[in-house]
Design an enzyme around this catalytic site. Structure first.
Site, PDB file in Angstrom:
ATOM      1  CB  SER A 136     -65.514   6.837 -20.450  1.00  0.00           C
ATOM      2  OG  SER A 136     -65.276   5.305 -20.336  1.00  0.00           O
ATOM      3  CE1 TYR A 149     -68.752   7.058 -15.686  1.00  0.00           C
ATOM      4  CE2 TYR A 149     -68.514   5.186 -17.342  1.00  0.00           C
ATOM      5  CZ  TYR A 149     -68.064   6.330 -16.728  1.00  0.00           C
ATOM      6  OH  TYR A 149     -66.624   6.552 -16.692  1.00  0.00           O
TER       7      TYR A 149
END
Length: 261
Positions: A136, A149
């Protein structure tokens, strides 16, 4: 001859669902997995393309769950692995339960790298195989109110870059990192982030477009790909912007209640 064989994790919805669709459309037999019964309904959808489809409901945050997935492959040669399973968790870190942030760490890191360690040796031995790992752009950004995260994705982005270097000499093995930005999936609902600016943003990318970017990259032998121009620019700027500034920008996107600010 049997079709090529692909494993796609996190395939019940979102990017994983779209990756599995692409694999089935491209005549791969597929083994799809997610930590929810919905994976069986997804598998039924993939069968419309005429390939063999297996589904497994397994918790990939655990070693046992990954082992159950691999056992379901019945020792078939794995030609493609899409390691896409991931878990988010919004709100302030100090308010999070240990079990909740452990699930994020163990799904995004432990399960992912254990799966890679089990699948890659056979690919390296025959000098043939493709792996797509969903990282990501969040891994480039200190994620205030999504700290665990973003930290796990920083690990994934860094780990895959390092592993690509270790795999030099195995030119027939492709290891590609897909780095999306915000995507229009159930991710933000499951992470309890619908009241945030990023969660409520109507302009998130279509998961089908993100999956196509990843598919084209892994099939083309690319090392990594940012999905979408905006995400690419964000990744480039993150390398030259102080961490404190990035964290404050992320706070404005991810702080609970920011959707109504």
């Amino acid at each position: 001859m049997a079709n090529k064989y692909a494993i796609i994790t996190g395939a019940s919805t979102g990017i994983g669902f779209e990756l599995a669709t692409l694999a089935a459309k491209n005549s791969y037999d597929i083994l799809v997995v997610a930590n929810e019964p919905l994976i069986d309904a997804a598998a039924a959808d993939f069968r419309q393309f005429g390939t063999d489809v297996q589904s497994v409901n397994a918790d990939l945050s655990t070693i046992d769950g990954v082992d159950a997935l691999l056992a379901a492959a019945s020792e078939r040669q794995i030609d493609l692995l899409c390691a896409n399973a991931g878990q988010g968790l919004g709100h302030a870190f100090l308010d999070q339960a240990v079990a909740d942030w452990r699930m994020v760490v163990d799904t995004n890191i432990t399960g992912t790298i254990y799966l890679l360690q089990k699948v890659l040796p056979a690919m390296v031995a025959r000098n043939d195989g493709k792996v797509l790992v969903t990282g990501s752009v969040a891994g480039y950004i200190p994620g205030a109110f999504h700290a665990v995260y973003n930290g796990t994705k920083a690990f994934v982005d860094s780990f895959t870059e390092a592993l690509r270097n270790e795999l030099k000499g195995s030119d027939g093995v492709t290891l590609t990192t897909l780095m999306p930005g915000p995507v229009d999936t159930e991710f933000f609902d499951r992470a309890d982030m619908l009241d945030t600016s990023v969660g409520a943003d109507p302009n998130k990318r279509d998961p089908a477009d993100v999956a196509k970017d990843g598919w084209d990259a892994v099939m083309g032998g690319k090392a990594s790909v940012f999905s979408g121009l905006k995400t690419k620019i964000q990744g480039v700027l993150a390398n030259v912007t102080p961490g404190s500034v990035l964290a404050e920008q992320h706070r404005k996107m991810a702080e609970p209640g920011s959707a109504t600010d």
